[in-house]
Design an enzyme around this catalytic site. Structure first.
Site, mmCIF file in Angstrom:
data_model
loop_
_atom_site.group_PDB
_atom_site.id
_atom_site.type_symbol
_atom_site.label_atom_id
_atom_site.label_comp_id
_atom_site.label_asym_id
_atom_site.label_seq_id
_atom_site.Cartn_x
_atom_site.Cartn_y
_atom_site.Cartn_z
ATOM 1 N N GLY A 34 26.135 2.536 30.963
ATOM 2 C CA GLY A 34 27.243 1.584 30.891
ATOM 3 C C GLY A 34 27.539 1.165 29.455
ATOM 4 O O GLY A 34 28.691 1.243 28.996
ATOM 5 N N GLY A 92 18.589 4.097 25.510
ATOM 6 C CA GLY A 92 18.145 4.922 26.638
ATOM 7 C C GLY A 92 16.928 4.359 27.340
ATOM 8 O O GLY A 92 16.066 3.743 26.727
ATOM 9 N N TYR A 156 9.753 -3.936 33.970
ATOM 10 C CA TYR A 156 10.831 -3.666 33.007
ATOM 11 C C TYR A 156 10.693 -4.575 31.777
ATOM 12 O O TYR A 156 10.729 -4.103 30.632
ATOM 13 C CB TYR A 156 12.170 -3.875 33.724
ATOM 14 C CG TYR A 156 13.380 -3.894 32.841
ATOM 15 C CD1 TYR A 156 13.841 -2.729 32.231
ATOM 16 C CD2 TYR A 156 14.091 -5.075 32.634
ATOM 17 C CE1 TYR A 156 14.974 -2.750 31.428
ATOM 18 C CE2 TYR A 156 15.221 -5.103 31.843
ATOM 19 C CZ TYR A 156 15.659 -3.940 31.241
ATOM 20 O OH TYR A 156 16.781 -3.965 30.443
ATOM 21 N N LYS A 160 9.870 -3.613 27.753
ATOM 22 C CA LYS A 160 10.659 -4.039 26.588
ATOM 23 C C LYS A 160 9.778 -4.834 25.625
ATOM 24 O O LYS A 160 9.958 -4.758 24.401
ATOM 25 C CB LYS A 160 11.858 -4.875 27.038
ATOM 26 C CG LYS A 160 12.879 -4.101 27.878
ATOM 27 C CD LYS A 160 13.565 -3.009 27.098
ATOM 28 C CE LYS A 160 14.700 -2.365 27.873
ATOM 29 N NZ LYS A 160 15.354 -1.287 27.133
HETATM 30 P P1 NAI Z 1 22.206 2.070 31.953
HETATM 31 O O1 NAI Z 1 21.153 2.193 32.990
HETATM 32 O O2 NAI Z 1 23.633 2.140 32.387
HETATM 33 O O3 NAI Z 1 21.989 3.175 30.821
HETATM 34 C C1 NAI Z 1 20.707 3.639 30.452
HETATM 35 C C2 NAI Z 1 20.811 5.117 30.164
HETATM 36 O O4 NAI Z 1 19.514 5.591 29.829
HETATM 37 C C3 NAI Z 1 21.315 5.912 31.359
HETATM 38 O O5 NAI Z 1 22.448 6.674 31.022
HETATM 39 C C4 NAI Z 1 20.157 6.805 31.731
HETATM 40 O O6 NAI Z 1 20.511 8.096 32.183
HETATM 41 C C5 NAI Z 1 19.380 6.870 30.410
HETATM 42 N N1 NAI Z 1 17.975 7.177 30.668
HETATM 43 C C6 NAI Z 1 17.190 6.665 31.657
HETATM 44 N N2 NAI Z 1 15.989 7.241 31.642
HETATM 45 C C7 NAI Z 1 16.000 8.129 30.618
HETATM 46 C C8 NAI Z 1 15.039 9.023 30.115
HETATM 47 N N3 NAI Z 1 13.825 9.124 30.661
HETATM 48 N N4 NAI Z 1 15.386 9.791 29.067
HETATM 49 C C9 NAI Z 1 16.607 9.709 28.507
HETATM 50 N N5 NAI Z 1 17.562 8.868 28.948
HETATM 51 C C10 NAI Z 1 17.257 8.088 29.991
HETATM 52 O O7 NAI Z 1 21.937 0.705 31.164
HETATM 53 P P2 NAI Z 1 22.907 -0.116 30.253
HETATM 54 O O8 NAI Z 1 23.403 -1.284 30.989
HETATM 55 O O9 NAI Z 1 23.877 0.762 29.592
HETATM 56 O O10 NAI Z 1 21.874 -0.670 29.164
HETATM 57 C C11 NAI Z 1 21.601 0.040 27.976
HETATM 58 C C12 NAI Z 1 20.307 -0.506 27.386
HETATM 59 O O11 NAI Z 1 20.445 -1.888 27.151
HETATM 60 C C13 NAI Z 1 19.095 -0.317 28.291
HETATM 61 O O12 NAI Z 1 17.963 -0.014 27.490
HETATM 62 C C14 NAI Z 1 18.918 -1.669 28.933
HETATM 63 O O13 NAI Z 1 17.570 -1.914 29.256
HETATM 64 C C15 NAI Z 1 19.407 -2.586 27.830
HETATM 65 N N6 NAI Z 1 19.951 -3.840 28.349
HETATM 66 C C16 NAI Z 1 21.172 -3.865 28.977
HETATM 67 C C17 NAI Z 1 21.684 -5.049 29.447
HETATM 68 C C18 NAI Z 1 23.047 -5.153 30.054
HETATM 69 O O14 NAI Z 1 23.459 -6.262 30.343
HETATM 70 N N7 NAI Z 1 23.780 -4.073 30.245
HETATM 71 C C19 NAI Z 1 20.906 -6.297 29.355
HETATM 72 C C20 NAI Z 1 19.630 -6.143 28.693
HETATM 73 C C21 NAI Z 1 19.191 -4.956 28.200
HETATM 74 C C1 15L Z 2 18.996 -6.364 31.907
HETATM 75 O O1 15L Z 2 18.050 -6.189 31.134
HETATM 76 C C2 15L Z 2 19.595 -5.232 32.642
HETATM 77 O O2 15L Z 2 19.551 -4.036 31.902
HETATM 78 C C3 15L Z 2 21.013 -5.510 33.089
HETATM 79 O O3 15L Z 2 21.387 -4.545 34.049
HETATM 80 C C4 15L Z 2 21.134 -6.921 33.674
HETATM 81 O O4 15L Z 2 20.362 -7.013 34.838
HETATM 82 C C5 15L Z 2 20.666 -7.923 32.645
HETATM 83 O O5 15L Z 2 19.363 -7.617 32.187
HETATM 84 C C6 15L Z 2 20.663 -9.367 33.158
HETATM 85 O O6 15L Z 2 19.635 -10.017 33.024
HETATM 86 O O7 15L Z 2 21.698 -9.798 33.640
#
Ligand code: NAI
Ligand code: 15L
Length: 285
Positions: A34, A92, A156, A160
């Protein structure tokens, strides 16, 4: 920072509120996710070549892009991924709470592989997508800052926390600088009461990532990723040197979020703790 290279017209213009030295080759992991999809067109304005990587398929490379499918737990693949790279935005990994093994592979082994490859290739700056779930067991009636002890709210959040400790170690031992972004909730709009405090707009996400890439000296710095929300549980004063100044706020979405969730039970852990629903997930065994 000045940008002394001519700007190619096919690149989007950078966000005027932020500045960053131009990176020759910038790696974005998690590019199929995303936030990765959201940052892909935006980060092109700050680098000559944007290398995009994920375990999942991504849109084909456009001009100024390279696309590499790789699993973070594959050390050899990650070593190749970092070749020729000057800076990394590491998104990732598994992004939600769940069983330990996939989180171990993607987030813990994967982050280790990334930092080892960065060390071997001389990469000097990493922006690490950490999470508010590193401190999810603080209560919603507490305002905390990043100097307070971690209180992860699950596998999770633990992964982190490992990533942040890894970043600290690689700075102390090898001088690789990291800004760990404890992102709140970065989605198009805040959809519930908790997100009125935790929300970060995509424009502010860009401002934060670019500030983290461009701040001249960061060592290992930790900053909460949120917009300029009226309600907040996080004090970013210790990270003001990064120069992140959010421009958006959850406030215009308050009425809709409160209408969608008219009442809250303050004894419900989901409403009590900053980590919200993550704090009650599991056990998985
Ligand atoms: P997402 O789940 O949409 O994207 C994560 C990507 O990492 C996915 O495209 C997935 O295919 C890839 N991935 C998963 N396992 C993998 C592996 N073993 N090797 C290579 N790639 C792998 O998550 P999003 O929302 O885009 O978040 C991006 C980052 O930000 C993540 O690390 C997430 O933990 C962190 N984050 C996001 C938040 C949010 O509000 N969207 C809040 C807090 C942290
Ligand atoms: C995260 O760390 C997740 O990646 C995201 O999907 C949301 O759940 C976010 O925290 C949150 O706390 O809202």
């Amino acid at each position: 920072m000045t940008d002394d290279k001519p700007r190619l017209s096919l690149y989007p213009m950078p966000n005027p509120a932020v500045s960053c030295p131009r990176v020759a080759r910038l790696l974005l992991t998690g590019a199929a996710g995303g936030l990765g999809k959201e940052l892909r067109p935006r980060l092109k304005a700050y680098c000559d070549v944007l290398r995009l990587s994920d375990i999942s398929a991504m849109a084909p490379a456009a001009a100024g892009e390279e696309v590499v499918v790789a699993a973070l737990q594959d050390a050899a693949a990650v070593h190749e991924l970092l070749r020729g790279v000057q800076a990394v935005v590491h998104l990732g990994g598994v992004s939600v709470e769940g069983p330990f093994e996939p989180i171990l592979q993607a987030n813990i082994v994967g982050a280790y592989n990334l930092y080892e490859a960065a060390r071997k290739h001389g990469v000097k700056r990493i922006v690490f997508a950490s999470s508010n779930h590193v401190t999810g067991f603080y209560r919603q009636d507490e305002v905390i800052d990043a100097r307070m002890p971690m209180r992860p709210d699950g596998h999770y959040g633990l992964s982190k926390a490992f990533g942040e400790n890894l970043a600290q170690f690689y700075f102390d031992r090898y001088g690789i600088e990291t800004v760990s972004l404890r992102i709140g909730s970065s989605f198009p709009v805040p959809v519930d009461r908790r997100m009125l405090a935790t929300w970060m707009s995509y424009d502010d996400l860009e401002r934060l990532v670019v500030a983290a890439l461009g701040a001249p000296v960061v060592g290992h710095s930790v900053i909460y990723g949120m917009s300029d929300n009226s309600t907040t549980w996080w004090d970013n004063t210790p990270a003001r040197h990064i120069g992140y100044r959010p421009q958006d706020s959850s406030e215009p979405f308050r009425a809709a979020a409160e209408a969608r969730q008219p009442t809250i039970d303050s004894t419900d852990p989901v409403a009590l703790y900053q980590g919200g629903g993550f704090v009650t997930k599991g056990p998985y065994g």
